[in-house]
Enzyme design. Structure first.
Site, PDB file in Angstrom:
ATOM      1  N   SER A  28      -2.693  90.864 -31.512  1.00 16.15           N
ATOM      2  CA  SER A  28      -3.025  90.687 -30.337  1.00 16.15           C
ATOM      3  C   SER A  28      -3.934  91.348 -29.944  1.00 16.15           C
ATOM      4  O   SER A  28      -5.158  91.226 -28.945  1.00 16.15           O
ATOM      5  CB  SER A  28      -2.322  89.935 -29.542  1.00 16.15           C
ATOM      6  OG  SER A  28      -0.639  91.268 -29.332  1.00 16.15           O
ATOM      7  N   TYR A  29      -3.818  93.010 -29.757  1.00 21.00           N
ATOM      8  CA  TYR A  29      -4.824  93.978 -29.808  1.00 21.00           C
ATOM      9  C   TYR A  29      -4.962  94.889 -30.354  1.00 21.00           C
ATOM     10  O   TYR A  29      -5.899  95.663 -30.118  1.00 21.00           O
ATOM     11  CB  TYR A  29      -3.754  94.553 -28.421  1.00 21.00           C
ATOM     12  CG  TYR A  29      -3.027  95.201 -28.723  1.00 21.00           C
ATOM     13  CD1 TYR A  29      -2.834  96.831 -29.204  1.00 21.00           C
ATOM     14  CD2 TYR A  29      -1.344  94.739 -28.267  1.00 21.00           C
ATOM     15  CE1 TYR A  29      -2.064  97.184 -29.043  1.00 21.00           C
ATOM     16  CE2 TYR A  29      -0.288  95.109 -28.396  1.00 21.00           C
ATOM     17  CZ  TYR A  29      -0.258  96.549 -28.757  1.00 21.00           C
ATOM     18  OH  TYR A  29       0.499  97.040 -28.878  1.00 21.00           O
ATOM     19  N   ALA A  30      -5.058  95.021 -31.986  1.00 20.75           N
ATOM     20  CA  ALA A  30      -5.331  95.902 -32.709  1.00 20.75           C
ATOM     21  C   ALA A  30      -5.395  95.429 -33.729  1.00 20.75           C
ATOM     22  O   ALA A  30      -4.628  94.567 -34.571  1.00 20.75           O
ATOM     23  CB  ALA A  30      -3.440  95.909 -32.825  1.00 20.75           C
ATOM     24  N   THR A  31      -6.219  95.772 -34.882  1.00 23.09           N
ATOM     25  CA  THR A  31      -6.534  95.463 -36.531  1.00 23.09           C
ATOM     26  C   THR A  31      -6.713  96.532 -37.183  1.00 23.09           C
ATOM     27  O   THR A  31      -6.784  98.117 -36.771  1.00 23.09           O
ATOM     28  CB  THR A  31      -8.183  94.999 -36.160  1.00 23.09           C
ATOM     29  OG1 THR A  31      -8.158  94.109 -35.794  1.00 23.09           O
ATOM     30  CG2 THR A  31      -8.459  94.605 -37.731  1.00 23.09           C
ATOM     31  N   VAL A  32      -6.036  96.108 -37.982  1.00 22.12           N
ATOM     32  CA  VAL A  32      -5.269  97.475 -39.502  1.00 22.12           C
ATOM     33  C   VAL A  32      -6.613  97.312 -40.527  1.00 22.12           C
ATOM     34  O   VAL A  32      -6.456  96.311 -41.781  1.00 22.12           O
ATOM     35  CB  VAL A  32      -3.547  97.828 -39.588  1.00 22.12           C
ATOM     36  CG1 VAL A  32      -3.379  98.521 -40.628  1.00 22.12           C
ATOM     37  CG2 VAL A  32      -2.794  97.086 -38.394  1.00 22.12           C
ATOM     38  N   LYS A  53      -4.541 102.344 -37.921  1.00 19.81           N
ATOM     39  CA  LYS A  53      -4.553 100.878 -36.741  1.00 19.81           C
ATOM     40  C   LYS A  53      -5.031 101.597 -36.043  1.00 19.81           C
ATOM     41  O   LYS A  53      -5.375 102.497 -34.618  1.00 19.81           O
ATOM     42  CB  LYS A  53      -2.783 100.835 -35.848  1.00 19.81           C
ATOM     43  CG  LYS A  53      -2.736  99.347 -35.377  1.00 19.81           C
ATOM     44  CD  LYS A  53      -1.678  99.695 -34.800  1.00 19.81           C
ATOM     45  CE  LYS A  53      -0.731  98.719 -34.306  1.00 19.81           C
ATOM     46  NZ  LYS A  53       0.864  99.066 -33.737  1.00 19.81           N
ATOM     47  N   LEU A  79      -6.200  94.749 -43.711  1.00 24.65           N
ATOM     48  CA  LEU A  79      -4.665  94.864 -43.709  1.00 24.65           C
ATOM     49  C   LEU A  79      -4.403  93.687 -43.166  1.00 24.65           C
ATOM     50  O   LEU A  79      -2.750  93.047 -43.521  1.00 24.65           O
ATOM     51  CB  LEU A  79      -4.396  96.014 -44.354  1.00 24.65           C
ATOM     52  CG  LEU A  79      -5.051  97.289 -44.892  1.00 24.65           C
ATOM     53  CD1 LEU A  79      -4.251  98.630 -44.811  1.00 24.65           C
ATOM     54  CD2 LEU A  79      -5.104  96.874 -46.489  1.00 24.65           C
ATOM     55  N   GLY A  80      -4.487  93.406 -41.775  1.00 25.19           N
ATOM     56  CA  GLY A  80      -3.817  92.784 -41.202  1.00 25.19           C
ATOM     57  C   GLY A  80      -4.478  93.007 -39.397  1.00 25.19           C
ATOM     58  O   GLY A  80      -5.148  93.921 -39.350  1.00 25.19           O
ATOM     59  N   ASP A  89      12.100  94.860 -32.596  1.00 25.06           N
ATOM     60  CA  ASP A  89      11.468  93.845 -33.022  1.00 25.06           C
ATOM     61  C   ASP A  89      11.980  93.708 -34.601  1.00 25.06           C
ATOM     62  O   ASP A  89      10.362  93.688 -35.293  1.00 25.06           O
ATOM     63  CB  ASP A  89      10.063  93.760 -32.359  1.00 25.06           C
ATOM     64  CG  ASP A  89       9.417  92.308 -32.965  1.00 25.06           C
ATOM     65  OD1 ASP A  89       9.854  91.202 -33.302  1.00 25.06           O
ATOM     66  OD2 ASP A  89       7.821  93.140 -32.983  1.00 25.06           O
TER      67      ASP A  89
END
EC number: 2.7.11.1
Length: 468
Positions: free
Chosen positions: A23-27, A43, A19-20, A136
């Site tokens: 910098s330090y994670a993929t979902v 995540k 899904l996206g 953020d």
């Protein structure tokens, strides 16, 4: 698919499409193997990529999402870990993020933006009461539950902090395009930076790009460091309430920016009429009063109460999920709208009579205002409003009525006792009555379309989707 690109493995889940990534994670979208294949988002945080700051962000996100539960904040269902990854298992939002939603539609209608803003404000109010600041806020961190009648879900609390308006952290956090100027210029900031970010998101949704949109980082830096007032485009045309909120949110000086209390109470945010369990109760109470006034022949008072009741009935209609109850409520709402329209005709005829009777008084007042150019100019605007009203241009007439009334009320407060003051007071009362009537007339038209099943948000989405 090459082994290096395969999603991680997690017991009890099947991870599918990406899904996206950050910098330090993929979902990933995922299915739970049990529980009727529940759909979730996972995540996956690679431990190898974590530095000290990333660990702090991750722990903050887990801590906050574990303790906050709100309809418009992404739900953390669970978190797990193995030797390579930390997994945050959250609810799945099929509508993607707000950034993509805006990008595929270029700009959003004000009414849709208002619905989204109510939901975001509701989440922020909940967090504010717990002294939590997001730090953020940006469209990429706001998810949509689905594409058909979506609900916003505030996500990505990696930069969030427990803080109040008095706190002043030193570390720079957030995304520059949505970052309040004080975060860059002084490095001293507090919870009010979230209000600036809301203003930027609102601006982007309405105009298609952020106020500091730039082709290079140096251009962006120049705009952030500038002391120039944020100018609002003249098109698309915005309601006075929407424009006022934008201007108050996008104040560079945090001391001049709208406060949280003022923001949550603002007319455009209108949390009072946000769809909720309480709106039906409030609507019912008001409509009972309306029927009593109607029965007593007090048509003007009855019309006002019907309109106030409908301001609650429409969100109550959107909130109701049971199909049978929704249809029964819609039928009742249509009846109330029909009666309001009948009363409008009765009230309008007497209202217009008063308006036309006021012409001679208005002309006399103009003669008496020859030595007061500002008063004379405001009366000219009032005459233009009446002319537009006679032509049936309700929207233009209302704008002109409000413009003239803003000036005339100031003139009245400074006017000395005497015949001119009496005429001015009478003129203001007449114009205010007509302006309020036009407001109610325009609202009734909107309610009629919404109550007939043309639900504003899903209709707009369907129209937009049909172009893709």
């Amino acid at each position: 698919m090459a082994a290096g690109w395969a999603p991680p493995r997690l017991e009890d889940f099947i991870l599918t499409e990406k899904l996206g990534s950050g910098s330090y994670a993929t979902v990933y979208k995922a299915y739970r193997k049990r529980n009727a294949r529940e759909v979730v988002a996972i995540k996956c945080v690679s431990k190898k990529s974590l530095n000290k700051a990333a660990v702090e962000n991750l722990l903050t996100e887990i801590e906050i999402l574990k303790t906050v539960h709100h309809p418009h904040i992404l739900e953390l269902k669970d978190f797990q870990w193995d030797q390579d990854y930390i997994f945050l298992i959250t609810e799945y939002c099929a509508g993607g993020d707000l950034s993509r939603f805006i990008r595929t539609r270029r700009i959003l209608p004000e009414r849709i933006v208002q619905v989204f803003l109510q939901q975001l404000a509701s989440a922020l109010k909940f967090l504010h009461e717990k002294n939590i600041s997001h730090l953020d806020l940006k469209p990429q961190n706001i998810l949509l539950s689905r594409l058909d009648r979506p609900h916003l879900k505030l996500a990505d609390f990696g930069f969030a902090q427990h803080m109040s308006s008095e706190d002043a952290p030193q570390a720079l956090r957030g995304s520059p395009l949505y970052m309040a100027p004080e975060m860059v210029c002084s490095k001293h900031y507090d919870a009010r930076v979230d209000l600036w970010s809301v203003g930027v998101i609102l601006y982007e949704a309405l105009f298609g790009k952020a106020p500091f949109a730039s082709k290079s980082f140096s251009e962006l830096e120049e705009k952030i460091l500038s002391h120039k007032t944020i100018e609002l485009p003249t098109r698309p045309r915005l309601s006075p309430e929407c424009r006022d909120l934008l201007q108050q949110l996008l104040q560079r000086d945090p001391d001049k920016r709208i406060s949280f209390i003022e923001f949550f109470a603002h007319l455009f945010v209108d949390l009072e009429h946000m769809p909720s369990a309480e709106t039906l109760e409030k609507a019912t109470r008001l409509v009972v009063e309306a029927v009593e006034k109607d029965s007593a022949g007090e048509h003007s008072a009855a019309l006002t109460l019907y309109c106030k009741a409908l301001e609650y009935f429409i969100p109550a209609l959107h909130y109701e999920s049971d199909a049978k109850r929704k249809e029964a409520m819609r039928s009742k709402v249509c009846q109330y709208i029909s009666r309001a329209e009948e009363l409008k005709v009765l009230v309008s005829s007497s209202n217009k009579t008063l308006l036309m009777q006021g012409i001679s008084g208005r002309e006399l007042l103009k003669e008496m205002a020859q030595d007061k150019p500002r008063l004379f100019s405001a009366l000219e605007v009032a005459s233009a409003a009446v002319a537009k009203d006679e032509e049936g241009c309700a929207c233009d007439a209302l704008d002109l009525y409000q413009q003239s009334l803003g000036e005339l009320l100031l003139m009245l407060s400074a006017e000395s006792p005497g015949r001119r003051r009496e005429l001015l007071h009478a003129e203001i009362q007449t114009l205010m009555g007509r302006a309020e009537f036009l407001k109610e007339q325009m609202k009734t038209s909107q309610w009629k379309s919404e109550s007939l099943g043309q639900e504003v948000l899903s209709e707009s989405v369907r129209n937009s989707c049909s172009l893709q």
